[in-house]
Design a protein around this motif. Structure first.
Motif, mmCIF file in Angstrom:
data_model
loop_
_atom_site.group_PDB
_atom_site.id
_atom_site.type_symbol
_atom_site.label_atom_id
_atom_site.label_comp_id
_atom_site.label_asym_id
_atom_site.label_seq_id
_atom_site.Cartn_x
_atom_site.Cartn_y
_atom_site.Cartn_z
ATOM 1 N N GLU A 143 83.630 67.105 66.605
ATOM 2 C CA GLU A 143 83.336 66.756 65.216
ATOM 3 C C GLU A 143 83.774 65.329 64.895
ATOM 4 O OE1 GLU A 143 84.806 68.133 60.748
ATOM 5 O OE2 GLU A 143 85.559 69.127 62.546
ATOM 6 N N ALA A 144 82.904 64.589 64.218
ATOM 7 C CA ALA A 144 83.228 63.211 63.842
ATOM 8 C C ALA A 144 83.263 63.099 62.322
ATOM 9 C CB ALA A 144 82.219 62.258 64.462
ATOM 10 N N GLY A 165 72.503 71.786 70.071
ATOM 11 C CA GLY A 165 73.746 72.361 70.579
ATOM 12 C C GLY A 165 75.002 71.700 70.055
ATOM 13 N N PHE A 166 74.871 70.760 69.100
ATOM 14 C CA PHE A 166 76.042 70.082 68.546
ATOM 15 C C PHE A 166 76.503 70.826 67.285
ATOM 16 C CE2 PHE A 166 73.949 67.012 71.166
ATOM 17 C CZ PHE A 166 74.966 66.265 71.732
ATOM 18 N N PHE A 167 77.223 71.902 67.488
ATOM 19 C CA PHE A 167 77.709 72.703 66.367
ATOM 20 C C PHE A 167 78.901 73.532 66.840
ATOM 21 C CE2 PHE A 167 74.811 75.518 68.607
ATOM 22 C CZ PHE A 167 75.493 76.730 68.612
ATOM 23 N N HIS A 168 79.695 73.995 65.899
ATOM 24 C CA HIS A 168 80.688 75.031 66.171
ATOM 25 C C HIS A 168 81.011 75.767 64.881
ATOM 26 C CE1 HIS A 168 83.476 71.674 65.062
ATOM 27 N NE2 HIS A 168 84.160 72.650 64.504
ATOM 28 N N ASN A 169 81.352 77.041 65.011
ATOM 29 C CA ASN A 169 81.651 77.905 63.874
ATOM 30 C C ASN A 169 82.951 78.663 64.142
ATOM 31 O OD1 ASN A 169 79.067 77.262 62.759
ATOM 32 N ND2 ASN A 169 78.138 78.805 64.092
ATOM 33 N N LYS A 170 83.738 78.808 63.111
ATOM 34 C CA LYS A 170 84.968 79.594 63.176
ATOM 35 C C LYS A 170 85.011 80.554 61.991
ATOM 36 C CE LYS A 170 88.029 76.126 65.304
ATOM 37 N NZ LYS A 170 89.302 75.384 65.113
ATOM 38 N N ILE A 203 80.077 73.914 61.214
ATOM 39 C CA ILE A 203 79.703 72.504 61.324
ATOM 40 C C ILE A 203 78.446 72.416 62.181
ATOM 41 C CG2 ILE A 203 80.377 70.238 62.192
ATOM 42 C CD1 ILE A 203 83.244 70.949 61.599
ATOM 43 N N GLY A 204 77.389 71.866 61.625
ATOM 44 C CA GLY A 204 76.140 71.710 62.346
ATOM 45 C C GLY A 204 75.780 70.247 62.480
#
Length: 608
Positions: free
Chosen positions: A596-597, A160-165, A149-150
């Motif tokens: 995340e929104a 810096g608003f992201f995360h990955n799994k 999610i970017g």
């Protein structure tokens, strides 16, 4: 009509199986370990309960009530199409998030399985899952998942608003003779952007890798043994955005921990059957017991931080199951931590639990008469369970930091305060609001009430390890400090589920009355509606959650519509967090961090 009824009766007898059977060999189930089931993060699997008719006793005579129930009543002079008997539609579990519904498959008839899922979304996001497996006993499986999610709301990923799994699991089973040997390996990663709140780092990366060799051997007469050797490695590091900074902060973020946890278990299971006092309810008994021994070694691999801990465990558990209805369970264990654990440096713990459950969900008649000369009440779906005692477990490092990704848990904290112990009590129940055939219209007969309660209180200084969000975060690392807190938790939930034809409605209220994480709402109301057509290849889900006094009080509204062009294919359009999506606003995790929104996604799922 009478001839057709006789044919149905004969068919039910032929499919019932033997009058009585008991398992002489039972495989030992491995104990719960610190390794995380990463597959559950990605797969929203819906399990359908089996519909089975079992005839017990020494007589071949059966009553009409023993036959499966049908939703189609046969006419007096059926045509070829009308004579098709259709089983009653089994309702899916009620708590279904707005994600793709698992496609049905008859795995017992297949030797090779392929399942995939891909979901691109806007704003920039991608969720993919893929799995391949072969059937038992010498099975092979490979599961892979990746979610990225970017950007949150109007914020950009480069800020810096992201995360990955991601995760990868692979395993192979071997069955030489009676021995069952399993070899498994896994890898998982989590990358969270720091949203511009660190002067040194862009993001925090977490990695976990593990392997396990496990064997199971039946010994005969209901006895079996099993053992396993899991090895896990956990690593955390920061991505640098500024190489000029305080070196001590750079080293404080780095974590590398090794966990070695061999275990050995012996299991026994046996059953018995008798005619009982009444022909309607023949008595059956099932007994099981397990002896478990395990040892865990945790060590920091950081050159600057040398800390380790040994933990030994011994447990004995047993259960008695009567008539597949009443189950009584007891567990007693001993935990030994040579170096001491928690704030009290506790070395010895004796976790235990006692519990009982009533389960009439499988039966069409509740045997109230065993309490005395009370009339039988025709109903289904009743469950009651209670359990209490002392629970003690070693924390899963990866899961802890996945829940609180913006906290700087040090290796010393993770090892010295790794044990978490609670006095606990929990109870839950489920029962119909009205007995069958009691009300009109008939759809009220499918209204269920669920109640649950759980209380936990920290014990022996093995308190909760969590973030301290009452202080300002460290400006260099962008992370909150960790702290140990003694907590008392009381959570309750009440929910009502109503099934009407192809519709399912559920409403409930979930509460956390005492201590609770600051990133969760202490009170929330949830609503769910779903339509699954038995005729049309489409359906939909709508879900709403109303949080109160949490970090973000805006309602969470999301939904999905899906279409099945073929039995093993499904297309779905999903809208998640609709209010945030259309407003372009962010959803607060804990100030100043967001999560995340809203998003719009189109997904494809296949299952062959």
């Amino acid at each position: 009509m009478k001839q057709l009824s006789l044919l149905l009766l004969l068919g039910a007898l032929l499919f019932c199986g033997p009058l009585h059977a008991q398992d002489s060999q039972t495989a030992v189930q491995p104990p719960e370990k610190d390794t995380q089931d990463t597959k559950s993060e990605y797969l929203d699997t819906l399990y359908l309960p089996e519909l089975t008719t079992v005839i017990s006793g020494d007589s071949w005579m059966v009553t009409e009530e023993a036959l499966p129930q049908y939703s189609l009543e046969l006419p007096e002079s059926p045509t070829e199409e009308e004579a098709v008997v259709e089983l009653v539609k089994v309702e899916l579990p009620p708590d279904v998030p707005p994600a793709v519904v698992e496609l049905a498959t008859h795995k017992e008839e297949k030797q090779f399985f392929v399942q995939g899922f891909i979901e691109p979304a806007w704003p920039l996001a991608l969720d993919t899952r893929f799995s391949v497996a072969t059937a038992e006993p010498e099975s092979f499986f490979l599961d892979f998942g990746y979610k990225a999610i970017g950007g949150y709301g109007l914020e950009q990923a480069e800020e810096g608003f992201f995360h990955n799994k991601s995760f990868l699991q692979v395993g192979k089973s071997f069955a030489p003779g009676k021995l069952n040997l399993k070899i498994q390996g896994n890898y998982k990663s989590l990358d969270n952007g720091l949203q511009g709140h660190s002067l040194l780092f862009d993001d925090i990366n977490r990695r976990g890798a593990g392997a396990q060799v496990q064997l199971e051997l039946p010994l005969g007469s209901g006895f079996a043994m099993a053992g396993g050797l899991p090895v896990d490695w956990y690593n955390r590091y920061a991505g640098f955005s500024n190489t000029v900074g305080r070196a001590e902060e750079n080293g404080a973020v780095a974590v590398s921990i090794l966990n070695l946890a061999p275990w050995l278990a012996f299991n026994w299971k046996s059953g018995s059957w008798s005619g009982g006092d009444t022909k309607d309810f023949p008595t059956t008994h099932e007994f099981s017991a397990q002896l478990l021994m395990d040892w865990s070694y945790y060590a920091s691999l950081n050159p600057e931080i040398s800390v380790s801990q040994n933990r030994g465990g011994f447990g004995l558990s047993g259960s008695w199951l009567w008539n597949s209805t009443l189950e009584v369970m007891a567990n007693l264990g001993l935990v030994y931590v040579p170096s001491g654990s928690g704030q009290d440096s506790t070395k010895f713990l004796m976790p235990f639990s006692l519990g009982a459950s009533w389960n009439w969900a499988h039966s069409e008649t509740i045997p109230w008469h065993f309490l005395g000369k009370l009339p039988k009440i025709e109903t289904t779906g009743m469950k009651f369970a209670v359990e209490g005692g002392l629970d003690s477990r070693h924390r899963n490092f990866y899961q802890l930091e996945e829940m609180e990704p913006f906290v700087n848990f040090s290796p010393k904290d993770l090892i010295a305060y790794g044990e978490e112990s609670d006095w606990f009590f929990r109870a839950c129940s489920q029962f119909p609001l009205f007995p069958e055939e009691a009300l009109e219209p008939s759809f009220f007969q499918k209204m269920l009430l669920d109640l649950s309660l759980e209380y936990r209180q920290s014990a022996f200084g093995n308190n909760v390890l969590t973030g301290n969000y009452d202080v300002e975060l460290n400006g260099w690392t962008g992370l909150f400090p960790a702290e140990i807190q003694a907590q008392k938790k009381l959570s309750t939930e009440i929910a009502v589920t109503l099934a009407v034809s192809n519709f399912l409605f559920r409403a409930g209220w979930n509460s956390q009355w005492l201590d609770h994480p600051v990133y969760e709402a202490p009170q929330r109301i949830f609503l769910l509606g779903r339509y699954d057509s038995s005729v049309h290849p489409w359906g939909g889900i709508l879900q709403c959650e109303l949080p109160f006094k949490g970090p973000d009080s805006l309602p969470l509204l999301q939904g999905q519509v899906y279409y099945k062009p073929a039995e093993n294919l499904q297309l779905a359009l999903s809208l998640k967090d609709i209010l945030k999506l259309f407003s372009g606003r962010q959803r607060v995790f804990v100030e100043p961090y967001m999560k995340e929104a809203g998003s719009v996604s189109l997904s494809l799922q296949f299952n062959f």
